[in-house]
Structure formats: structure tokens, C-alpha cells
Design a protein around this motif. Structure first.
Motif, short mmCIF file in Angstrom:
data_model
loop_
_atom_site.label_atom_id
_atom_site.label_comp_id
_atom_site.label_asym_id
_atom_site.label_seq_id
_atom_site.Cartn_x
_atom_site.Cartn_y
_atom_site.Cartn_z
N LYS A 5 0.83 -1.18 0.09
CA LYS A 5 0.28 -0.19 -0.10
C LYS A 5 1.09 1.48 -0.10
O LYS A 5 0.55 1.95 -0.74
CB LYS A 5 -0.88 -0.25 1.06
CG LYS A 5 -1.64 1.34 1.39
CD LYS A 5 -2.76 0.93 2.83
CE LYS A 5 -3.69 1.95 3.16
NZ LYS A 5 -2.76 2.97 4.04
N SER A 6 1.88 1.56 1.00
CA SER A 6 2.29 2.27 0.90
C SER A 6 3.63 3.28 -0.45
O SER A 6 3.65 3.41 -1.15
CB SER A 6 3.77 2.75 2.33
OG SER A 6 3.05 2.24 3.08
N GLN A 7 4.39 1.59 -1.16
CA GLN A 7 5.11 1.35 -1.93
C GLN A 7 4.48 2.15 -3.11
O GLN A 7 4.83 3.05 -4.22
CB GLN A 7 5.78 -0.05 -2.24
CG GLN A 7 6.77 0.66 -2.98
CD GLN A 7 8.36 1.44 -2.86
OE1 GLN A 7 8.67 1.47 -1.88
NE2 GLN A 7 7.69 2.20 -3.86
N MET A 8 3.03 1.68 -3.01
CA MET A 8 2.53 2.28 -4.36
C MET A 8 2.76 3.77 -4.48
O MET A 8 2.22 4.23 -5.34
CB MET A 8 0.98 1.64 -4.83
CG MET A 8 0.33 1.62 -6.05
SD MET A 8 -1.23 1.34 -6.13
CE MET A 8 -0.48 -0.65 -6.52
N LEU A 9 2.31 3.95 -3.39
CA LEU A 9 2.20 5.81 -3.00
C LEU A 9 3.75 6.25 -3.63
O LEU A 9 3.37 7.21 -4.68
CB LEU A 9 1.61 6.28 -2.05
CG LEU A 9 1.21 7.87 -1.95
CD1 LEU A 9 0.36 7.69 -2.62
CD2 LEU A 9 1.39 8.37 -0.75
N VAL A 10 4.08 5.67 -3.53
CA VAL A 10 6.31 5.77 -3.42
C VAL A 10 6.01 6.03 -5.23
O VAL A 10 6.51 7.15 -5.84
CB VAL A 10 6.99 5.54 -3.01
CG1 VAL A 10 8.12 5.82 -3.41
CG2 VAL A 10 7.47 5.61 -2.09
N ASP A 11 5.94 4.70 -5.25
CA ASP A 11 6.01 4.57 -6.78
C ASP A 11 5.27 5.52 -7.78
O ASP A 11 5.29 5.41 -8.92
CB ASP A 11 5.40 3.71 -7.69
CG ASP A 11 6.67 1.97 -7.08
OD1 ASP A 11 7.47 2.52 -5.97
OD2 ASP A 11 5.88 1.34 -7.06
N MET A 12 3.81 6.25 -7.20
CA MET A 12 2.76 7.44 -8.22
C MET A 12 4.11 8.64 -7.95
O MET A 12 3.80 9.21 -8.82
CB MET A 12 1.82 7.40 -7.96
CG MET A 12 1.03 6.47 -8.62
SD MET A 12 -0.97 5.55 -8.07
CE MET A 12 -0.82 5.91 -6.13
N HIS A 13 3.78 8.97 -6.50
CA HIS A 13 4.97 10.23 -6.13
C HIS A 13 6.27 10.09 -5.44
O HIS A 13 6.93 10.83 -4.34
CB HIS A 13 3.09 10.81 -5.71
CG HIS A 13 2.23 10.86 -6.11
ND1 HIS A 13 2.05 12.11 -7.09
CD2 HIS A 13 1.22 10.02 -6.11
CE1 HIS A 13 1.06 11.70 -7.35
NE2 HIS A 13 0.33 10.71 -6.35
N PRO A 14 6.86 9.56 -6.28
CA PRO A 14 8.65 9.52 -6.15
C PRO A 14 9.57 10.78 -5.19
O PRO A 14 9.76 10.91 -4.43
CB PRO A 14 9.30 8.97 -7.20
CG PRO A 14 8.68 9.71 -8.02
CD PRO A 14 7.19 9.73 -8.00
N ASP A 15 8.62 11.93 -5.94
CA ASP A 15 8.66 13.48 -5.99
C ASP A 15 8.98 14.04 -4.42
O ASP A 15 9.64 14.29 -3.82
CB ASP A 15 8.98 14.28 -6.82
CG ASP A 15 7.33 14.01 -7.19
OD1 ASP A 15 6.72 13.45 -6.63
OD2 ASP A 15 6.73 15.07 -7.42
N VAL A 16 7.83 13.17 -3.38
CA VAL A 16 7.53 13.95 -2.49
C VAL A 16 6.74 12.85 -1.26
O VAL A 16 6.57 13.21 -0.54
CB VAL A 16 6.15 14.78 -2.24
CG1 VAL A 16 6.49 16.13 -3.60
CG2 VAL A 16 5.10 13.80 -3.05
N ALA A 17 6.74 11.24 -1.76
CA ALA A 17 6.38 10.73 -0.46
C ALA A 17 7.81 9.11 -0.78
O ALA A 17 8.40 9.36 -1.57
CB ALA A 17 5.12 9.52 -1.67
N ARG A 18 8.10 8.69 0.86
CA ARG A 18 8.59 7.28 1.25
C ARG A 18 8.46 6.69 1.74
O ARG A 18 7.34 7.30 2.42
CB ARG A 18 10.21 8.36 1.63
CG ARG A 18 10.05 8.94 2.25
CD ARG A 18 11.66 9.59 2.90
NE ARG A 18 11.52 10.10 4.16
CZ ARG A 18 11.61 10.92 4.66
NH1 ARG A 18 10.82 11.58 3.93
NH2 ARG A 18 11.95 11.11 6.31
N VAL A 19 8.54 4.86 2.15
CA VAL A 19 7.70 4.39 2.75
C VAL A 19 8.74 4.44 4.03
O VAL A 19 10.04 4.45 4.09
CB VAL A 19 8.16 3.30 2.20
CG1 VAL A 19 7.51 2.21 3.31
CG2 VAL A 19 7.33 2.92 1.27
#
Length: 323
Positions: A239-253
Motif C-alpha cells: 500500500k505504501s510502496q504504490m504511493l511512492v511509485d506514483m509520487h517519488p518526488d514527495v513520498a517515501r516508505v
């Protein structure tokens, strides 16, 4: 008028035995729709009778067990609202037990739908707020002070969405965060109300819904098994990694509180360049954002001096006797 002017939707699956959000709205006498899948029609019909819910209308979606997450049902609610001719719509998770007003550091349970109308009226002052909603009750401590709202952050679980917003729900996980980030990356704003709160159950603590369908099933430990009433801690890593994949500029796990979480740097959208570090400035500029973006803009016909300094919308604080 004490109820919201825009239609209210609950997206629910496999939780006819709890009906938390619907029971709360029914107590508040707020009319609402419940988006369900075909296999759930009979259990939910019985649940309305069992819980004495007479303010809800079941809407059966034309799909079931697709495994894509709640986004498809939320988009279906969106289309339903447009068909009704509404300008906005509320969409809520199905595990909200109560709603509250934060007043003088007290989280006071609300017994009518006036808080939804108050939020609608406030958001309607602005031309660039496609998404708004209520903060979680458990994030507001009674011994601290908070502003009545925070702009340009994530809105979870209870959202007011403009039907002309160009972004729709997508992805299997963290759809709330994703759609808010896309709005913010356009230079628009979100508003999270602290003045109004939702009593939301924590992720993975209630059976049914996404918990049963994929949060737990995709965990690496004790698959399909409950431990001490909780699900395994790895159930949210994808769940967390998918968000990072979509928004690597502002998100991390990150690992916090015994399980995986996503972390999003919202300061990129909240501060002016002079208050950002070089990396954050680069992110904004790569997105084509300037200091004029992500700033609340009043509609041209709005004059703040025309509003009363204090408007309680008829709300009164009533102390109930202890049972």
C-alpha cells in the motif's frame, strides 16, 4: 436547513454487521446513499432494518469483487452525484462511528448534519479547493491548540469533492493521498478541517472492506490469520510502496508505530520558496509551481466583511446527564 446541500455517499463492502458510518449519519438524521456490490444487497437490506436506519438509500454498483480497491465504487458515487445535478458530493468510509466539533479544546459529538453544511459554505468561498474534509479525532489532542483548518494536506476517509475536479480515483491503495497530491501538483488547494472531526477506526482494525480483500491477504506473516484482534504488520507495505511509485518526488516508505507507513512532504505545497530548502524548491519548480500557486483564492463575489464575525449555525452545546 441543518443538513448538507450536497449528496452524501458511503462506500461499503462486507460490513453489514457494523454499518458504523450509516448508523452515525442516521442518528444525525442526515440522508445518505450507500454504494454496495450486488452480493451484499440482501445483507445490507436486512441491516437497515436491524439497525433502524431510515435515512439511507442503497445503490448497487454494476461490479463486484474486482480487487481494485474502493476507487471504482467512489467514482461510481461521483457519477451518481453528477446525475443528480449536484455541484459537489461527500464520500465517506464505512467505519466512522461519530462526528465531532472541536470547540475550546473539547471534542464534542455532534447530533445533526449542520457541520457538513458549515464546511460546505466555507469551502464555497474559494475558487480553487476541489477537495476538503474532516481531520481524524485521534489526531487532535484535547490538551493542545489547533487552527480551525489546515490547507494543502491530505484528506482521508471523509471528503467533500467538487464534481468538476479533473482528477478521479485511481490505484489500489492510498487513493485519498494520491488524488490530493494530484490536486496540489496542479497548484490548487485542499482544506482539512480541525474544527470538525471524524471518529474513524484505525486502518486494519475492522474486518471486511479492503482489510479482508487485500490489505491482510497480501501480508507476509500469518496470512489469513488474525492475531490479538489486529492484522499482520506487513499488510500495508505494498500500500505504501504504490504511493511512492506514483509520487517519488514527495513520498517515501517509513517504519513507524510497528508497521509500514508512507510519508509525504506536504511542506512543498504549504510554504513559499523563501521558507523551503533547495530540494523542495526544485520539486516545486519541476512541477511548474510558483509562489502564486497553492494559495487559497476567494471567489470574486466574496466579501469577507459581509459575513458575521461569529456564526454558530444554530449549534448549541448541551451537557447530557450521565447514564
Amino acid at each position: 436547513m441543518t443538513n448538507p446541500k450536497n449528496p452524501v455517499y458511503i462506500v461499503s463492502k462486507g460490513r453489514s454487521d457494523t454499518m458504523q458510518t450509516s448508523r452515525s449519519l442516521n442518528r444525525m438524521r442526515v440522508p445518505h446513499y450507500i454504494i454496495i456490490e450486488p452480493q451484499d444487497f440482501n445483507p445490507y437490506t436486512q441491516a437497515l432494518e436491524t439497525f433502524g436506519i431510515d435515512t439511507a438509500t442503497l445503490v448497487v454498483a454494476p461490479f463486484s469483487n474486482h480487487g481494485d480497491g474502493p476507487g471504482r465504487a467512489r467514482n461510481y458515487a461521483w457519477d451518481h452525484a453528477i446525475a443528480l445535478g449536484a455541484e459537489k458530493h461527500w464520500v465517506m468510509d464505512d467505519n466512522i462511528s461519530d462526528f465531532y466539533r472541536l470547540n475550546r479544546n473539547q471534542r464534542i459529538r455532534v447530533e445533526s448534519g449542520i457541520i457538513f453544511k458549515t464546511a460546505e459554505d466555507f469551502v464555497d468561498r474559494f475558487e480553487n479547493v476541489p477537495i476538503s474534509g474532516f481531520q481524524y479525532r485521534f489526531f487532535i489532542a484535547p490538551n493542545q491548540s489547533y487552527p480551525p483548518f489546515v490547507d494543502n494536506t491530505r484528506i482521508y476517509s471523509c471528503l467533500l469533492i467538487s464534481n468538476d475536479c479533473k482528477h478521479r480515483w485511481r490505484g489500489r491503495y492510498n487513493e485519498d493521498t494520491d488524488i490530493c497530491l494530484r490536486v496540489l501538483k496542479d497548484g490548487d488547494c485542499t482544506i482539512q478541517f480541525n474544527a470538525f472531526l471524524q471518529g474513524k477506526a484505525a486502518t486494519q482494525t475492522l474486518k471486511g472492506g479492503n482489510t479482508a480483500e487485500f490489505y491482510h491477504v497480501e501480508g507476509d506473516l500469518d496470512r489469513e490469520k488474525w492475531r490479538d484482534g489486529q492484522l499482520n504488520a506487513t499488510g500495508t507495505v505494498n500500500k505504501s510502496q504504490m504511493l511512492v511509485d506514483m509520487h517519488p518526488d514527495v513520498a517515501r516508505v517509513v517504519w513507524r508505530y510497528g508497521r509500514w507507513h508512507h510519508y509525504v512532504d506536504y511542506t512543498v505545497f504549504q510554504k513559499r520558496e523563501r521558507d523551503l530548502n533547495p530540494e523542495q524548491i526544485k520539486i516545486r519548480r519541476d512541477l511548474g509551481l510558483t509562489d502564486a500557486d497553492n494559495r487559497l483564492r476567494l471567489k470574486q463575489n466574496i466579501r469577507l466583511e459581509s459575513f458575521p464575525k461569529i456564526d454558530e449555525y444554530g449549534m448549541r452545546l448541551i451537557k447530557l446527564p450521565k447514564k
